[in-house]
Design a protein around this motif. Sequence first.
Motif, PDB file in Angstrom:
ATOM      1  N   LEU A   6       0.783  -1.082   0.451  1.00 52.45           N
ATOM      2  CA  LEU A   6      -0.142  -0.094   0.065  1.00 52.45           C
ATOM      3  C   LEU A   6       0.852   1.593  -0.205  1.00 52.45           C
ATOM      4  O   LEU A   6       1.244   1.350   1.324  1.00 52.45           O
ATOM      5  CB  LEU A   6      -0.771  -0.043   0.990  1.00 52.45           C
ATOM      6  CG  LEU A   6      -2.156   1.222   1.530  1.00 52.45           C
ATOM      7  CD1 LEU A   6      -2.733   1.284   0.282  1.00 52.45           C
ATOM      8  CD2 LEU A   6      -2.471   1.019   2.760  1.00 52.45           C
ATOM      9  N   ASN A   7       0.928   2.294  -1.109  1.00 56.98           N
ATOM     10  CA  ASN A   7       1.983   2.805  -1.158  1.00 56.98           C
ATOM     11  C   ASN A   7       3.087   2.139  -1.056  1.00 56.98           C
ATOM     12  O   ASN A   7       3.963   2.881  -0.301  1.00 56.98           O
ATOM     13  CB  ASN A   7       1.797   4.075  -0.315  1.00 56.98           C
ATOM     14  CG  ASN A   7      -0.144   5.504  -1.384  1.00 56.98           C
ATOM     15  OD1 ASN A   7      -0.525   4.555  -1.872  1.00 56.98           O
ATOM     16  ND2 ASN A   7      -0.588   6.266  -0.864  1.00 56.98           N
ATOM     17  N   SER A   8       3.791   1.528  -1.256  1.00 59.58           N
ATOM     18  CA  SER A   8       4.829   0.693  -1.470  1.00 59.58           C
ATOM     19  C   SER A   8       5.010   0.099  -0.316  1.00 59.58           C
ATOM     20  O   SER A   8       6.738  -0.642   0.637  1.00 59.58           O
ATOM     21  CB  SER A   8       6.445   1.555  -1.058  1.00 59.58           C
ATOM     22  OG  SER A   8       6.275   2.336  -3.167  1.00 59.58           O
ATOM     23  N   LYS A   9       4.369   0.230   0.797  1.00 55.83           N
ATOM     24  CA  LYS A   9       4.559  -0.167   2.191  1.00 55.83           C
ATOM     25  C   LYS A   9       4.002  -1.697   2.425  1.00 55.83           C
ATOM     26  O   LYS A   9       2.345  -1.213   2.183  1.00 55.83           O
ATOM     27  CB  LYS A   9       4.165   0.878   3.466  1.00 55.83           C
ATOM     28  CG  LYS A   9       5.549   2.126   3.946  1.00 55.83           C
ATOM     29  CD  LYS A   9       5.092   2.394   4.803  1.00 55.83           C
ATOM     30  CE  LYS A   9       6.110   4.225   5.181  1.00 55.83           C
ATOM     31  NZ  LYS A   9       5.441   4.897   5.515  1.00 55.83           N
ATOM     32  N   VAL A  34      -8.250   8.115  -6.189  1.00 58.60           N
ATOM     33  CA  VAL A  34      -8.101   7.526  -6.463  1.00 58.60           C
ATOM     34  C   VAL A  34      -7.504   6.059  -6.402  1.00 58.60           C
ATOM     35  O   VAL A  34      -6.111   6.053  -5.934  1.00 58.60           O
ATOM     36  CB  VAL A  34      -7.575   8.706  -8.322  1.00 58.60           C
ATOM     37  CG1 VAL A  34      -7.457   7.183  -9.216  1.00 58.60           C
ATOM     38  CG2 VAL A  34      -8.338   9.637  -9.012  1.00 58.60           C
ATOM     39  N   GLU A  36      -5.223   2.675  -7.667  1.00 57.65           N
ATOM     40  CA  GLU A  36      -5.102   2.045  -8.519  1.00 57.65           C
ATOM     41  C   GLU A  36      -4.481   0.507  -8.241  1.00 57.65           C
ATOM     42  O   GLU A  36      -3.778   1.052  -7.174  1.00 57.65           O
ATOM     43  CB  GLU A  36      -3.442   3.102  -8.912  1.00 57.65           C
ATOM     44  CG  GLU A  36      -3.081   3.982 -10.740  1.00 57.65           C
ATOM     45  CD  GLU A  36      -1.890   4.041 -10.533  1.00 57.65           C
ATOM     46  OE1 GLU A  36      -1.971   4.727 -11.765  1.00 57.65           O
ATOM     47  OE2 GLU A  36      -1.088   4.396  -9.771  1.00 57.65           O
ATOM     48  N   LEU A  39      -0.589  -0.890 -11.116  1.00 55.53           N
ATOM     49  CA  LEU A  39      -0.768   0.953 -12.424  1.00 55.53           C
ATOM     50  C   LEU A  39      -2.033   0.725 -13.097  1.00 55.53           C
ATOM     51  O   LEU A  39      -2.211   2.469 -13.826  1.00 55.53           O
ATOM     52  CB  LEU A  39       0.091   0.521 -13.762  1.00 55.53           C
ATOM     53  CG  LEU A  39       1.830   0.648 -12.807  1.00 55.53           C
ATOM     54  CD1 LEU A  39       2.943   0.908 -13.443  1.00 55.53           C
ATOM     55  CD2 LEU A  39       2.340   2.196 -11.887  1.00 55.53           C
ATOM     56  N   ILE A  41      -5.991   1.967 -13.419  1.00 54.49           N
ATOM     57  CA  ILE A  41      -6.924   3.020 -12.342  1.00 54.49           C
ATOM     58  C   ILE A  41      -8.437   2.257 -12.010  1.00 54.49           C
ATOM     59  O   ILE A  41      -8.567   1.427 -13.025  1.00 54.49           O
ATOM     60  CB  ILE A  41      -7.649   4.360 -12.843  1.00 54.49           C
ATOM     61  CG1 ILE A  41      -5.849   4.869 -13.247  1.00 54.49           C
ATOM     62  CG2 ILE A  41      -8.464   5.148 -12.339  1.00 54.49           C
ATOM     63  CD1 ILE A  41      -6.426   6.025 -14.272  1.00 54.49           C
ATOM     64  N   GLU A  59      -2.304   2.000  -4.756  1.00 49.61           N
ATOM     65  CA  GLU A  59      -1.686   3.015  -4.428  1.00 49.61           C
ATOM     66  C   GLU A  59      -2.978   3.766  -4.506  1.00 49.61           C
ATOM     67  O   GLU A  59      -3.691   4.083  -5.223  1.00 49.61           O
ATOM     68  CB  GLU A  59      -0.717   3.711  -5.822  1.00 49.61           C
ATOM     69  CG  GLU A  59       0.457   2.927  -6.254  1.00 49.61           C
ATOM     70  CD  GLU A  59       1.640   3.604  -6.504  1.00 49.61           C
ATOM     71  OE1 GLU A  59       1.435   5.100  -5.441  1.00 49.61           O
ATOM     72  OE2 GLU A  59       2.616   3.215  -5.566  1.00 49.61           O
ATOM     73  N   ILE A  60      -2.936   4.618  -3.649  1.00 48.91           N
ATOM     74  CA  ILE A  60      -3.553   5.476  -3.488  1.00 48.91           C
ATOM     75  C   ILE A  60      -3.770   7.115  -3.295  1.00 48.91           C
ATOM     76  O   ILE A  60      -2.302   7.499  -2.283  1.00 48.91           O
ATOM     77  CB  ILE A  60      -4.283   5.276  -2.049  1.00 48.91           C
ATOM     78  CG1 ILE A  60      -5.035   4.035  -1.874  1.00 48.91           C
ATOM     79  CG2 ILE A  60      -5.946   6.069  -1.767  1.00 48.91           C
ATOM     80  CD1 ILE A  60      -5.382   3.557  -0.273  1.00 48.91           C
ATOM     81  N   ILE A  61      -3.643   7.418  -4.624  1.00 50.92           N
ATOM     82  CA  ILE A  61      -3.578   9.370  -5.042  1.00 50.92           C
ATOM     83  C   ILE A  61      -4.711  10.364  -4.257  1.00 50.92           C
ATOM     84  O   ILE A  61      -5.771  10.106  -3.882  1.00 50.92           O
ATOM     85  CB  ILE A  61      -3.441   8.747  -5.963  1.00 50.92           C
ATOM     86  CG1 ILE A  61      -1.987   7.805  -6.368  1.00 50.92           C
ATOM     87  CG2 ILE A  61      -2.594  10.022  -6.523  1.00 50.92           C
ATOM     88  CD1 ILE A  61      -2.796   7.000  -7.680  1.00 50.92           C
ATOM     89  N   THR A  62      -4.107  11.595  -3.995  1.00 49.34           N
ATOM     90  CA  THR A  62      -4.833  12.584  -3.349  1.00 49.34           C
ATOM     91  C   THR A  62      -4.382  13.575  -4.101  1.00 49.34           C
ATOM     92  O   THR A  62      -3.275  14.043  -4.621  1.00 49.34           O
ATOM     93  CB  THR A  62      -5.449  12.501  -2.149  1.00 49.34           C
ATOM     94  OG1 THR A  62      -6.964  13.248  -1.846  1.00 49.34           O
ATOM     95  CG2 THR A  62      -4.055  12.892  -0.957  1.00 49.34           C
TER      96      THR A  62
END
Lengths: 67, 255
Positions: A6-9, A34, A36, A39, A41, A59-62
């Motif tokens: 999760l976000n690299s962790k 968002v 992913e 990679l 979406i 990946e969780i992006i804001t």
Amino acid sequence: MISVKLNSKEKWIKKGSSVSDLLKFIDLKKDGIVVEINLNIIKKDRYEDTILKSGDSVEIITFMGGG
Amino acid sequence: MDVLKLGDREFSSRLLSGTGKFRDKNEIKEVLDKSGSQIITVALRRVNLENPTDNILNYIPKHITLLPNTSGARDANEAVRIARIAKESGCGNFVKIEVICDAKYLMPDNEETLKATKILAKEGFVVLPYIMPDIIICKKLEDAGASAVMPLGSPIGSNAGLQTKSILEMVIENSNLPVIVDAGIGRPSHACDAMEMGADGVLINTAIATASNPAKMAEAFSLAIKAGRAAHLLKLQEESRYANASSPLTGFLNL
């Protein structure tokens, strides 16, 4: 339990967890983010039925301030 | 009416704002109110899992057009990925392409920016590429479907003004696309100068966000941009090395 990135962790979650379950688990609302997986979406209306697999990279992006 | 056209949208304000570096994000709304700016940039980053509630969109009024940037992208593929994520979030189809791999001067990679523009314009994005000013890249970006070009005045956040002035003049003279001068504008006079030269708009972030009073500084920039634009539309007078008296040269008093 399975492990995802999760976000690299590394994050351990219940087997069979959906994207919605993960968001609940980490206490995050789906507005303004968002997601992913590997990679790709994930559309918001697919959060319920998208099941995470062991080793998935999530990946969780804001939005943040930027110029 | 004098409007800035970007894609199929028209804007009466020629000041584009940024959301970076604000001490207090609540100041953003006041900046937009005071300056009349209608477009604002935002960046995309991983959610901070320690403090996941901090979303910049909560501080931007709904009627403002969001211009997500692709900052953090080091090549065209990463820029395309970030742009698609932005679009998926439902914040519209505007994107400022920013491809940077130089940490010292934050210079944009024009070549990768062009590649990303080609892909994203085909996908229906309104593409505003941040570039090192150059008339050749501007022509290529136009052919690739960009909606504007955003050449830099000087390095991002430097406040150094229009160090690229003579090249910017060539870009403005030759571009069929709107030219929005981005980066390095530190003072209202820099913005006014860009507009007098014929720029179609300017993007200001650091100089407003880090001012002692961001809303008042935003207003000052807004006035400067309007003044510069008005002067440009009236065509400026030629410069001369010699004086040309403003007062009559006859009928002097016999002192």
